[in-house]
Scaffold this active site. Structure first.
Site, PDB file in Angstrom:
ATOM      1  N   ASP A   1       0.819  -1.232   0.000  1.00 41.64           N
ATOM      2  CA  ASP A   1       0.000   0.000   0.000  1.00 41.64           C
ATOM      3  C   ASP A   1       0.843   1.268   0.000  1.00 41.64           C
ATOM      4  OD1 ASP A   1      -2.328  -1.595   0.284  1.00 41.64           O
ATOM      5  OD2 ASP A   1      -1.940  -1.744   2.429  1.00 41.64           O
TER       6      ASP A   1
ATOM      7  N   HIS B   1      -4.475  -1.760  -5.845  1.00 39.62           N
ATOM      8  CA  HIS B   1      -3.795  -0.513  -6.197  1.00 39.62           C
ATOM      9  C   HIS B   1      -4.880   0.505  -6.477  1.00 39.62           C
ATOM     10  CE1 HIS B   1      -0.051  -2.490  -6.649  1.00 39.62           C
ATOM     11  NE2 HIS B   1      -0.276  -3.032  -7.807  1.00 39.62           N
TER      12      HIS B   1
HETATM   13  P1  GDP Z   1      -0.459   0.266  -3.786  1.00 39.45           P
HETATM   14  O1  GDP Z   1      -1.131  -1.049  -3.569  1.00 39.45           O
HETATM   15  O2  GDP Z   1       0.992   0.244  -3.393  1.00 39.45           O
HETATM   16  O3  GDP Z   1      -0.663   0.815  -5.167  1.00 39.45           O
HETATM   17  O4  GDP Z   1      -1.121   1.316  -2.768  1.00 39.45           O
HETATM   18  P2  GDP Z   1      -2.676   1.587  -2.489  1.00 39.45           P
HETATM   19  O5  GDP Z   1      -3.356   1.964  -3.727  1.00 39.45           O
HETATM   20  O6  GDP Z   1      -3.261   0.513  -1.672  1.00 39.45           O
HETATM   21  O7  GDP Z   1      -2.548   2.818  -1.489  1.00 39.45           O
HETATM   22  C1  GDP Z   1      -2.058   4.039  -1.844  1.00 39.45           C
HETATM   23  C2  GDP Z   1      -3.163   5.075  -1.627  1.00 39.45           C
HETATM   24  O8  GDP Z   1      -2.592   6.341  -1.500  1.00 39.45           O
HETATM   25  C3  GDP Z   1      -4.120   5.197  -2.797  1.00 39.45           C
HETATM   26  O9  GDP Z   1      -5.394   5.512  -2.325  1.00 39.45           O
HETATM   27  C4  GDP Z   1      -3.548   6.351  -3.618  1.00 39.45           C
HETATM   28  O10 GDP Z   1      -4.521   7.052  -4.379  1.00 39.45           O
HETATM   29  C5  GDP Z   1      -3.027   7.212  -2.524  1.00 39.45           C
HETATM   30  N1  GDP Z   1      -1.832   7.989  -2.861  1.00 39.45           N
HETATM   31  C6  GDP Z   1      -0.743   7.598  -3.588  1.00 39.45           C
HETATM   32  N2  GDP Z   1       0.189   8.566  -3.578  1.00 39.45           N
HETATM   33  C7  GDP Z   1      -0.302   9.585  -2.821  1.00 39.45           C
HETATM   34  C8  GDP Z   1       0.218  10.843  -2.397  1.00 39.45           C
HETATM   35  O11 GDP Z   1       1.334  11.225  -2.690  1.00 39.45           O
HETATM   36  N3  GDP Z   1      -0.592  11.595  -1.573  1.00 39.45           N
HETATM   37  C9  GDP Z   1      -1.823  11.205  -1.197  1.00 39.45           C
HETATM   38  N4  GDP Z   1      -2.530  11.995  -0.408  1.00 39.45           N
HETATM   39  N5  GDP Z   1      -2.337  10.023  -1.568  1.00 39.45           N
HETATM   40  C10 GDP Z   1      -1.585   9.222  -2.359  1.00 39.45           C
END
Ligand code: GDP
Length: 424
Positions: A13, A41
């Site tokens: 995440d 994601h």
């Molecule tokens: P992944 O499985 O590694 O892709 O991660 P997830 O999607 O589960 O969690 C990342 C969350 O953080 C998602 O809801 C993204 O939209 C959000 N996100 C990613 N980068 C940023 C950022 O720089 N700032 C903020 N506020 N949210 C972010």
């Protein structure tokens, strides 16, 4: 031509999907090489907001070919439902932009069932599974007790194969768990409803990748979860059942001869962890609740509140080493903007001694975090698009982490949208 892997450095995440979505601009092919629909994601772009589970995050870019490699847990039911969801929002998915490896093993209907039954049996000793059947699937794969996607092209042999597997699995279901057995009618229904739908996408993706490589195409390998959930290098047994590391990408993709040029490790500006297992830097109470709310830390697949804490330098440094990361993307820096003082877990205290080495899994429960505080910046940084746009305190936080983990932080993400990024 360059190959690149985007991997998680921590517990998952970290925002890998967001980084793949951004970087696919420079790539022709995106490959998922491990794991299944057990994590999510979240991707936000001009087409909308999507929670992807199995589909590679390159699916939104026209001209990008997305591959589900042989190392994944290929769940026809989940994939078909996810495809329908994404297509309903106007994203085109065809056998030209999505290809499933004929060597990917299929997650069978009883795998989900087995996952649930075992978590129930474990009760308060449960692993915190998402109950998507991933652990039973991988155990069966390594026991050679599942089928390959390519077998869908041999329907008569496939039915005989599935009948044999079902007979074997029914013994466990009925005699160990006292559950209902599967019947061939149920399996045929599954074949009809889900497998037939995904069959047009199944092909020899290894041959496709070899050709793409020979033609100088840029290939991006997309991982799920993070270093600390890797089956071999993570916090076993609270890991996932596959290898989340970049070193596995060539094998799980179907391109075993390839060398990965760049490994972009994604690190969150603070820590989160879903499910059970040791989490040394964990925060509790109001402090945790505030961080969880500001970062919207609830699981993309399950909606479960994530456990939260400050960035953990000890675990992150270990994660960088395991992934052999060549560059870091630090995400969600904007989330920390509300803090007066920003906590950082710089060391662990273990058996009365301070250490900066990540301990053996069994020792983790006795480790205590050593916390240092940094000045906060207390202003909105989500509009920053260059290094100079970031306040000095934010720059200091980033450079401190960079120095501690020994890897250049090339990207600083300040928001979930595609363009909310500072590239150094
Ligand atoms: P992944 O499985 O590694 O892709 O991660 P997830 O999607 O589960 O969690 C990342 C969350 O953080 C998602 O809801 C993204 O939209 C959000 N996100 C990613 N980068 C940023 C950022 O720089 N700032 C903020 N506020 N949210 C972010």
């Amino acid at each position: 031509m360059a190959n690149c892997a985007i991997v998680g450095i921590n517990w998952g995440d970290e925002g890998k999907g967001r980084m793949v979505d951004l970087l696919t601009e420079d790539y022709d092919v995106v490959v998922r090489f491990q794991g299944g629909g057990n994590a999510g994601h979240t991707v936000i772009n001009e087409k909308g907001k999507f929670a992807l589970h199995l589909l590679p995050s390159g699916i939104f870019r026209s001209g990008v070919v997305n591959i589900l490699g042989n190392g994944i847990a290929m769940d026809p039911e989940n994939l078909w439902m996810e495809m329908q969801d994404v297509m309903a929002k106007g994203v085109e998915i065809t056998p030209d932009n999505l290809k499933i490896s004929d060597r990917a093993s299929l997650l069978l209907p009883w795998h989900r069932n087995m996952d649930e039954l075992e978590e129930k049996r474990l009760a308060d000793k449960k692993y915190g599974s998402t109950k998507q059947g991933i652990a039973p699937f991988y155990s069966d794969k390594y026991q050679k007790k599942t089928v390959l996607a390519g077998e869908l092209f041999y329907p008569e042999e496939l039915k005989v194969h599935l009948a044999d597997l079902m007979e074997w699995k029914n013994l466990t279901l009925t005699k160990v768990y006292g559950a209902k057995p599967y019947t061939m009618e149920m399996i045929e229904e599954w074949l009809e409803i889900y497998c037939e739908k995904i069959k047009p996408y199944v092909c020899d993706t290894g041959a496709f990748l070899k050709e793409a490589q020979a033609n100088g195409k840029n290939i991006l390998f997309e991982a799920q979860l993070g270093s600390l959930r890797d089956l071999d290098y993570g916090i076993y047994p609270y890991t996932t059942s596959s290898n989340t590391t970049a070193a596995y990408a060539p094998i799980g993709s179907g391109l075993p001869s390839t060398k990965i040029d760049d490994v972009v490790g994604v690190v969150k500006a603070y820590s989160t962890c879903v499910g059970e297992g040791p989490f040394v830097c964990e925060m509790f109470g109001d402090e945790a609740e505030e961080l969880r709310k500001n970062g919207f830390e609830y699981g993309a697949k399950t909606g479960r509140p994530r456990r939260v804490g400050p960035i953990d330098i000890v675990a992150t440094r270990y994660g960088v080493e395991v992934q052999a990361a060549t560059a870091i993307a630090l995400t969600k820096l904007d989330v920390l903007s509300y803090m007066d003082k920003i906590p950082v877990c710089t060391h662990y205290l273990l058996n009365g001694e301070q250490t900066d080495r990540f301990p053996f899994p069994s020792a983790l429960k006795n480790a205590k975090p050593v916390i240092e505080y940094f000045d906060g910046w207390k202003c909105d940084i989500s509009g920053a698009r260059s290094w100079d746009d970031l306040p000095k305190a934010a720059q200091e936080y980033v450079t401190f982490i960079e120095k501690q983990i020994g890897c250049p932080i090339k990207y600083v993400s300040v928001g979930p949208e595609r363009d909310s990024i500072v590239i150094r």
